[in-house]
Design a protein around this motif. Structure first.
Motif, PDB file in Angstrom:
ATOM      1  N   GLU A   1       0.838  -1.210   0.000  1.00 36.08           N
ATOM      2  CA  GLU A   1       0.000   0.000   0.000  1.00 36.08           C
ATOM      3  C   GLU A   1       0.872   1.258   0.000  1.00 36.08           C
ATOM      4  O   GLU A   1       0.617   2.215  -0.759  1.00 36.08           O
ATOM      5  N   ARG A   2       1.933   1.263   0.813  1.00 35.60           N
ATOM      6  CA  ARG A   2       2.805   2.433   0.927  1.00 35.60           C
ATOM      7  C   ARG A   2       3.602   2.652  -0.360  1.00 35.60           C
ATOM      8  O   ARG A   2       3.702   3.788  -0.866  1.00 35.60           O
ATOM      9  N   PHE A   3       4.198   1.551  -0.890  1.00 37.27           N
ATOM     10  CA  PHE A   3       5.007   1.674  -2.110  1.00 37.27           C
ATOM     11  C   PHE A   3       4.143   2.074  -3.310  1.00 37.27           C
ATOM     12  O   PHE A   3       4.576   2.842  -4.179  1.00 37.27           O
ATOM     13  N   SER A   4       2.926   1.561  -3.394  1.00 39.04           N
ATOM     14  CA  SER A   4       2.028   1.898  -4.518  1.00 39.04           C
ATOM     15  C   SER A   4       1.678   3.372  -4.494  1.00 39.04           C
ATOM     16  O   SER A   4       1.618   4.035  -5.545  1.00 39.04           O
TER      17      SER A   4
ATOM     18  N   SER B   1      16.166  10.685 -12.628  1.00 36.26           N
ATOM     19  CA  SER B   1      16.232  10.236 -11.213  1.00 36.26           C
ATOM     20  C   SER B   1      14.900   9.647 -10.774  1.00 36.26           C
ATOM     21  O   SER B   1      14.833   8.583 -10.136  1.00 36.26           O
ATOM     22  N   ILE B   2      13.819  10.322 -11.094  1.00 34.65           N
ATOM     23  CA  ILE B   2      12.487   9.854 -10.671  1.00 34.65           C
ATOM     24  C   ILE B   2      12.134   8.553 -11.375  1.00 34.65           C
ATOM     25  O   ILE B   2      11.547   7.636 -10.787  1.00 34.65           O
ATOM     26  N   VAL B   3      12.519   8.431 -12.656  1.00 32.28           N
ATOM     27  CA  VAL B   3      12.224   7.197 -13.409  1.00 32.28           C
ATOM     28  C   VAL B   3      12.937   6.013 -12.765  1.00 32.28           C
ATOM     29  O   VAL B   3      12.373   4.923 -12.627  1.00 32.28           O
ATOM     30  N   ARG B   4      14.210   6.211 -12.330  1.00 31.26           N
ATOM     31  CA  ARG B   4      14.950   5.118 -11.666  1.00 31.26           C
ATOM     32  C   ARG B   4      14.270   4.690 -10.360  1.00 31.26           C
ATOM     33  O   ARG B   4      14.122   3.510 -10.077  1.00 31.26           O
ATOM     34  N   ARG B   5      13.869   5.701  -9.585  1.00 30.85           N
ATOM     35  CA  ARG B   5      13.234   5.376  -8.291  1.00 30.85           C
ATOM     36  C   ARG B   5      11.895   4.679  -8.509  1.00 30.85           C
ATOM     37  O   ARG B   5      11.503   3.786  -7.746  1.00 30.85           O
ATOM     38  N   SER B   6      11.198   5.063  -9.535  1.00 31.83           N
ATOM     39  CA  SER B   6       9.915   4.428  -9.850  1.00 31.83           C
ATOM     40  C   SER B   6      10.113   2.968 -10.202  1.00 31.83           C
ATOM     41  O   SER B   6       9.339   2.095  -9.793  1.00 31.83           O
ATOM     42  N   LYS B   7      11.186   2.666 -10.951  1.00 29.20           N
ATOM     43  CA  LYS B   7      11.480   1.273 -11.301  1.00 29.20           C
ATOM     44  C   LYS B   7      11.832   0.454 -10.053  1.00 29.20           C
ATOM     45  O   LYS B   7      11.429  -0.708  -9.912  1.00 29.20           O
ATOM     46  N   ASP B   8      12.619   1.080  -9.139  1.00 27.28           N
ATOM     47  CA  ASP B   8      12.979   0.385  -7.889  1.00 27.28           C
ATOM     48  C   ASP B   8      11.735   0.040  -7.067  1.00 27.28           C
ATOM     49  O   ASP B   8      11.623  -1.048  -6.486  1.00 27.28           O
ATOM     50  N   LEU B   9      10.793   1.001  -7.034  1.00 26.59           N
ATOM     51  CA  LEU B   9       9.547   0.748  -6.299  1.00 26.59           C
ATOM     52  C   LEU B   9       8.761  -0.385  -6.920  1.00 26.59           C
ATOM     53  O   LEU B   9       8.156  -1.209  -6.218  1.00 26.59           O
ATOM     54  N   ALA B  10       8.767  -0.441  -8.236  1.00 23.96           N
ATOM     55  CA  ALA B  10       8.029  -1.509  -8.930  1.00 23.96           C
ATOM     56  C   ALA B  10       8.588  -2.871  -8.528  1.00 23.96           C
ATOM     57  O   ALA B  10       7.845  -3.838  -8.321  1.00 23.96           O
ATOM     58  N   VAL B  11       9.929  -2.951  -8.387  1.00 25.26           N
ATOM     59  CA  VAL B  11      10.565  -4.207  -7.967  1.00 25.26           C
ATOM     60  C   VAL B  11      10.145  -4.570  -6.544  1.00 25.26           C
ATOM     61  O   VAL B  11       9.800  -5.712  -6.247  1.00 25.26           O
ATOM     62  N   LEU B  12      10.160  -3.562  -5.613  1.00 26.64           N
ATOM     63  CA  LEU B  12       9.780  -3.798  -4.207  1.00 26.64           C
ATOM     64  C   LEU B  12       8.323  -4.234  -4.093  1.00 26.64           C
ATOM     65  O   LEU B  12       7.978  -5.139  -3.326  1.00 26.64           O
ATOM     66  N   ILE B  13       7.475  -3.586  -4.910  1.00 24.42           N
ATOM     67  CA  ILE B  13       6.049  -3.951  -4.876  1.00 24.42           C
ATOM     68  C   ILE B  13       5.869  -5.383  -5.344  1.00 24.42           C
ATOM     69  O   ILE B  13       5.109  -6.164  -4.756  1.00 24.42           O
TER      70      ILE B  13
END
Length: 663
Positions: A302-305, A368-380
């Motif tokens: 929920e938090r990462f999404s 920078s934001i695109v990289r962090r978004s990809k990292d979040l997708a992996v965590l989710i």
């Protein structure tokens, strides 16, 4: 062995909320001593109250711990228990004709607490005590010199004045209510009554004999009716009832043992049940752990999404800004005035030196934001996978838990049901035994009541015989008050000699006030509080000693609260009630006088014992002479220390401080 005549205290029992508090008493001297505020005086006050005294204030530790009080006594050898409400002095007093251990097997007689409230149908506690002690019940003239004087009923409390010196009375100029003319007159009549020298003693005795003879006849008639009725209904005899109660108690004990064994079997005899229960406990622990893992994964998703959505919005905004910049074109720089020196400067020159390209900044931030978004997708994705696996495992565990509970319920039904059936049978049998025992105990009370009436008839018959002997003796030679006062003076003189007071002379008893005189000074006018203490105790001791040689209407009971008052042993002496200079001249702080005072009372008790007569002296003080403590240690019935040193009780209510801390 001949029964000793008189009143003997056996034990005081304070029935409490948490436990009972007991003080034993014995023939002879009983010593209670210890620190202040430990309940020593309360013991005597409660004894006085239970024997008909007026209600007095109770210490907080007693009122918060005690429900009611019981005084076990012997009167002319017969056992009695007196029970009185400590908080309502107007309630009836219950008297059981038995020892304390047998209370549940007897019915009580009820008496009104005050002589003024007694009727022909209901006696007072005072009447009960006087009758059982075989003392005449009389009325005293309030103005003895007048033939038409009003009369007042003599009560047991009138006698108590010559048996009990409380803290205020010891050594006080107001002892025996000295200074109250009406009471002083009554006290003189009471003292005459004690020594059988009242003008009406002979006629009162004749009336008393007649009254008791009629009472005996009424009781005999009552006893015949009760006995006939019990015989007609074939009521069980006392011995048979006792045997039945004993048998029931044995059966009940056996049932309780079987119940205990059965309960142990229900817990220990089923290994399968134990194993299933252990497995179920393990499953429950795993479920709890995985539920925590599941909750954690759901929170992460929920938090990462939510954060990923924010990043996507930022990416869209940055792309829109870049497109807008391309559409508008590159910014043209112009000149401007310097804010410091007012010279003209070219803005393009400044921009080249200090600024970063807006286009480059947008690209950097977007990457920078695109990289962090990809990292979040992996965590989710990782948390979704963990959530899926955990949920699957939990579903399997819930199925196992359900099966385990089914197995347990089935095993429990198979294993426990037979035990429960047997247990129900045992419990029902136990309940029947309790009910049966209650019926037999009630039957025992009836038989004990019948026995009590028979014993009462015997006591009245014995009392009548003694009263007739006393009447015959009085008709032959009735004592004079002058001879009584002379004998009392001799006893008091001997007592003061044993204590070794200074300048002993002029000791007598006033024929006008019946009060002690020392050095030709009447008691109330003696300046030294210490000398008054010794004299007041000696006066009561002399009245008690008279019972060694004559039949007096006074129990051989004496209670002294604070023996060492004004003798330099009690911190609360104060200076208002004594002349310190007179005390100094008397040498009342001499330890030998304090010791001699105790020794004289111990000697008095020994004289009674030697003559085979009953005597009981209860002494209360903060201290005890070392020689007495060492030589007569067996006379100590209670020793209190507020700090509990040497494992001594902290007071009469020995668990009150502990309870107060808990509260």
């Amino acid at each position: 062995m001949t029964t000793q005549q008189g009143l003997l205290l056996k034990q005081l029992v304070l029935v409490g909320h948490r436990k009972n508090y007991t003080v034993p008493f014995y023939p002879g001297v009983n010593i209670i001593y210890g620190d202040a505020d430990t309940g020593k005086s309360s013991i005597l006050r409660i004894v006085y109250y239970l024997l008909g005294g007026k209600q007095s204030k109770l210490d907080h530790e007693i009122s918060s711990s005690v429900k009611y009080a019981v005084l076990e006594v012997e009167i002319n050898g017969a056992p009695y228990c007196i029970i009185r409400d400590l908080y309502n002095s107007t309630k009836d007093v219950e008297v059981y004709s038995c020892r304390y251990a047998k209370l549940e097997e007897n019915f009580p007689e009820k008496y009104v607490s005050s002589v003024s409230r007694s009727t022909n149908e209901k006696k007072s506690l005072s009447d009960f005590l006087l009758e059982e002690l075989n003392f005449p019940i009389v009325k005293l003239k309030q103005a003895p010199t007048k033939d038409n004087s009003d009369t007042a009923r003599l009560s047991f409390l009138d006698l108590f004045k010559y048996m009990y010196l409380n803290q205020d009375d010891v050594g006080s100029t107001h002892m025996l209510n000295i200074g109250n003319p009406v009471v002083e007159v009554k006290n003189r009549e009471v003292l005459k009554y004690i020594f059988n020298v009242l003008d009406t003693n002979i006629s009162d005795l004749e009336v008393d004999i007649s009254t008791r003879t009629k009472e005996k006849s009424d009781l005999e008639s009552q006893y015949r009716v009760i006995s006939k009725f019990l015989s007609e209904i074939e009521f069980e005899q006392t011995s048979a009832i006792d045997e039945e109660i004993t048998l029931i108690d044995e059966l009940k004990e056996d049932l309780d043992r079987q119940l205990k064994e059965l309960n142990n079997k229900m817990v220990s005899n089923n290994e399968l049940y134990g194993g299933l229960k252990e497995a179920l406990d393990t499953i429950n622990l795993d479920i709890k752990r995985l539920e925590d893992v599941k909750s954690h994964a759901e929170r992460n998703i929920e938090r990462f999404s939510r954060l990923s959505n924010d990043y996507q919005n930022d990416i869209q905004k940055l792309k829109a800004a870049s497109q807008a910049r391309n559409a508008i074109g590159k910014q043209e720089y112009t000149t401007s005035s310097c804010p410091i020196c007012d010279n003209t400067i070219n803005l393009s020159d400044v921009s080249e030196e200090f600024d970063i390209s807006e286009e480059n900044k947008l690209k950097h931030e977007l990457n920078s934001i695109v990289r962090r978004s990809k990292d979040l997708a992996v965590l989710i994705a990782e948390n979704r996978k963990e959530l899926e696996e955990t949920t699957q495992t939990l579903n399997e565990l819930y199925k196992e838990k359900s099966k385990a509970k089914e197995y347990i319920d089935e095993e429990l039904a198979n294993a426990v049901t037979p035990f429960l059936a047997e247990r129900d049978v045992l419990i029902k049998e136990s309940a029947k035994l309790v009910e049966r025992r209650d019926k037999f105990v009630n039957a025992l009370k009836v038989r004990n009541r019948q026995r009590s009436i028979a014993e009462h008839i015997g006591r009245i018959e014995s009392n009548i015989t003694q009263l007739k002997e006393r009447l015959e003796e009085m008709l032959k030679s009735s004592p004079s008050m002058s001879s009584v006062l002379s004998d009392l003076a001799s006893s008091l003189d001997l007592f003061l000699q044993n204590v070794k007071i200074n300048n002993q002379f002029g000791v007598s008893i006033s024929e006008k006030s019946f009060l002690p005189i020392v050095r030709n000074i009447e008691y109330r006018n003696i300046n030294s509080g210490g000398l008054r203490t010794i004299t007041s105790i000696g006066y009561l001791a002399s009245i008690m000693r008279a019972k060694l040689n004559t039949n007096t209407n006074l129990p051989s009971l004496m209670m002294i609260d604070t023996v060492g008052k004004f003798l330099g042993k009690t911190p609360e002496d104060g200076t208002l009630d004594t002349d310190l200079k007179a005390d100094e001249n008397e040498g009342v702080s001499d330890p030998d006088k304090y010791k001699n005072l105790f020794e004289s009372l111990l000697d008095l008790a020994e004289r009674f014992e030697e003559n085979g007569k009953l005597c009981q002296i209860i002494l209360v003080d903060n201290d005890l002479p070392p020689e007495v403590a060492k030589k007569h240690s067996g006379f100590e019935i209670a020793h209190y220390r507020s700090n509990g040193v040497n494992n001594l009780p902290i007071g009469l209510i020995d668990d009150w401080e502990k309870d107060k801390k808990v509260r």
